[in-house]
Design a protein around this motif. Structure first.
Motif, short mmCIF file in Angstrom:
data_model
loop_
_atom_site.label_atom_id
_atom_site.label_comp_id
_atom_site.label_asym_id
_atom_site.label_seq_id
_atom_site.Cartn_x
_atom_site.Cartn_y
_atom_site.Cartn_z
N ALA A 58 -8.48 16.84 4.30
CA ALA A 58 -7.23 17.26 4.95
C ALA A 58 -7.15 18.78 5.05
O ALA A 58 -6.72 19.31 6.09
CB ALA A 58 -6.03 16.72 4.17
N TYR A 59 -7.57 19.49 4.01
CA TYR A 59 -7.55 20.96 4.06
C TYR A 59 -8.45 21.46 5.19
O TYR A 59 -8.03 22.30 6.00
CB TYR A 59 -8.01 21.56 2.72
CG TYR A 59 -8.19 23.05 2.83
CD1 TYR A 59 -7.10 23.91 2.74
CD2 TYR A 59 -9.45 23.61 3.06
CE1 TYR A 59 -7.26 25.28 2.89
CE2 TYR A 59 -9.61 24.98 3.20
CZ TYR A 59 -8.52 25.80 3.11
OH TYR A 59 -8.68 27.16 3.27
N PHE A 60 -9.66 20.94 5.26
CA PHE A 60 -10.58 21.42 6.29
C PHE A 60 -10.14 20.98 7.68
O PHE A 60 -10.32 21.73 8.65
CB PHE A 60 -12.01 20.99 5.97
CG PHE A 60 -12.67 21.91 4.98
CD1 PHE A 60 -13.42 22.99 5.40
CD2 PHE A 60 -12.52 21.71 3.61
CE1 PHE A 60 -14.01 23.85 4.50
CE2 PHE A 60 -13.10 22.57 2.69
CZ PHE A 60 -13.84 23.65 3.14
N ARG A 61 -9.53 19.81 7.81
CA ARG A 61 -8.99 19.41 9.11
C ARG A 61 -7.87 20.36 9.54
O ARG A 61 -7.79 20.73 10.71
CB ARG A 61 -8.45 17.98 9.05
CG ARG A 61 -9.47 16.94 9.36
CD ARG A 61 -8.84 15.57 9.61
NE ARG A 61 -9.83 14.58 9.27
CZ ARG A 61 -9.93 13.95 8.09
NH1 ARG A 61 -9.04 14.17 7.14
NH2 ARG A 61 -10.89 13.09 7.87
N SER A 62 -7.03 20.76 8.60
CA SER A 62 -5.93 21.67 8.95
C SER A 62 -6.47 23.04 9.37
O SER A 62 -5.95 23.66 10.29
CB SER A 62 -4.94 21.81 7.79
OG SER A 62 -5.49 22.55 6.73
N GLN A 63 -7.52 23.51 8.70
CA GLN A 63 -8.13 24.79 9.09
C GLN A 63 -8.79 24.68 10.46
O GLN A 63 -8.71 25.60 11.28
CB GLN A 63 -9.17 25.22 8.06
CG GLN A 63 -8.58 25.57 6.71
CD GLN A 63 -7.55 26.68 6.82
OE1 GLN A 63 -7.80 27.72 7.38
NE2 GLN A 63 -6.37 26.42 6.29
N GLN A 64 -9.43 23.54 10.69
CA GLN A 64 -10.07 23.30 11.98
C GLN A 64 -9.03 23.30 13.10
O GLN A 64 -9.23 23.90 14.15
CB GLN A 64 -10.81 21.96 11.91
CG GLN A 64 -11.69 21.63 13.07
CD GLN A 64 -12.35 20.28 12.87
OE1 GLN A 64 -11.67 19.28 12.60
NE2 GLN A 64 -13.66 20.24 12.98
N ALA A 113 -19.40 18.89 5.52
CA ALA A 113 -19.50 18.14 4.26
C ALA A 113 -18.12 17.69 3.79
O ALA A 113 -17.97 16.57 3.28
CB ALA A 113 -20.19 18.98 3.20
N ALA A 114 -17.11 18.53 3.96
CA ALA A 114 -15.76 18.18 3.53
C ALA A 114 -15.21 17.01 4.33
O ALA A 114 -14.60 16.10 3.77
CB ALA A 114 -14.83 19.39 3.66
N LEU A 115 -15.43 17.04 5.63
CA LEU A 115 -14.91 15.97 6.48
C LEU A 115 -15.62 14.65 6.22
O LEU A 115 -15.06 13.58 6.47
CB LEU A 115 -15.00 16.37 7.95
CG LEU A 115 -14.14 17.56 8.35
CD1 LEU A 115 -14.38 17.94 9.81
CD2 LEU A 115 -12.67 17.31 8.09
N ARG A 116 -16.84 14.70 5.70
CA ARG A 116 -17.58 13.49 5.35
C ARG A 116 -17.35 13.07 3.90
O ARG A 116 -17.81 12.01 3.49
CB ARG A 116 -19.08 13.67 5.59
CG ARG A 116 -19.44 13.78 7.07
CD ARG A 116 -20.93 13.87 7.34
NE ARG A 116 -21.49 15.14 6.87
CZ ARG A 116 -22.35 15.27 5.86
NH1 ARG A 116 -22.76 14.23 5.19
NH2 ARG A 116 -22.81 16.46 5.53
N SER A 117 -16.64 13.87 3.14
CA SER A 117 -16.43 13.57 1.73
C SER A 117 -15.43 12.42 1.58
O SER A 117 -14.68 12.10 2.50
CB SER A 117 -15.92 14.80 0.97
OG SER A 117 -14.55 15.01 1.23
N ASP A 118 -15.42 11.85 0.41
CA ASP A 118 -14.47 10.79 0.09
C ASP A 118 -13.22 11.35 -0.58
O ASP A 118 -12.49 10.60 -1.23
CB ASP A 118 -15.13 9.76 -0.85
CG ASP A 118 -16.25 9.00 -0.17
OD1 ASP A 118 -16.19 8.82 1.06
OD2 ASP A 118 -17.19 8.58 -0.87
N LEU A 119 -12.99 12.62 -0.41
CA LEU A 119 -11.85 13.28 -1.06
C LEU A 119 -10.80 13.63 -0.01
O LEU A 119 -10.96 14.58 0.75
CB LEU A 119 -12.32 14.54 -1.79
CG LEU A 119 -13.41 14.29 -2.85
CD1 LEU A 119 -13.99 15.60 -3.33
CD2 LEU A 119 -12.82 13.49 -3.99
#
Length: 122
Positions: free
Chosen positions: A66-72, A55-61
């Motif tokens: 970026a936070y979830f991409r860095s964790q990934q 959901a975060a990666l699909r969000s417009d935020l």
């Protein structure tokens, strides 16, 4: 981060700690005596984090994505939901990430509690 968010995150750490050790029965025992499958709610932790990440990666935020991409990219730590909530409760998450993630986690955990909270002991 607002004091209210810190308190909400601390409540969610406590709620997850309480819920994660409870068992969820999947299936019924049959006449032959073989029991159903029993899992702990903590077994769903990665599913919850995967849902949040998707959901975060699909969000417009951008800050949330970026936070979830860095964790990934770094690889989630063991007990990723607990770590995420602890970071939030200690003011270590960026405010936009807290604004986005805490309501979603709260909704998920209160749903788990409503479905599996009553009478399902550790």
């Amino acid at each position: 981060m607002a004091e209210e968010q810190l308190m909400q995150a601390a409540r969610l750490v406590s709620l997850w700690s309480e819920l994660s050790i409870r068992h969820v029965a999947l299936g019924m025992s049959c006449g032959c005596g073989a029991g159903g499958i029993s899992l702990r709610l903590e077994d769903f932790e990665l599913d919850i984090v995967d849902y949040l990440e998707d959901a975060a990666l699909r969000s417009d935020l951008p800050a949330v994505a970026a936070y979830f991409r860095s964790q990934q990219a770094a690889g989630w730590p063991p007990s990723p939901l607990l770590v995420l909530l602890q970071q939030a409760s200690e003011g270590e998450l960026p405010a936009p990430v807290c604004d986005w993630v805490l309501p979603r986690v709260e909704k998920t955990l209160t749903s788990f509690k409503a479905l599996h909270g009553g009478g399902a002991g550790a």
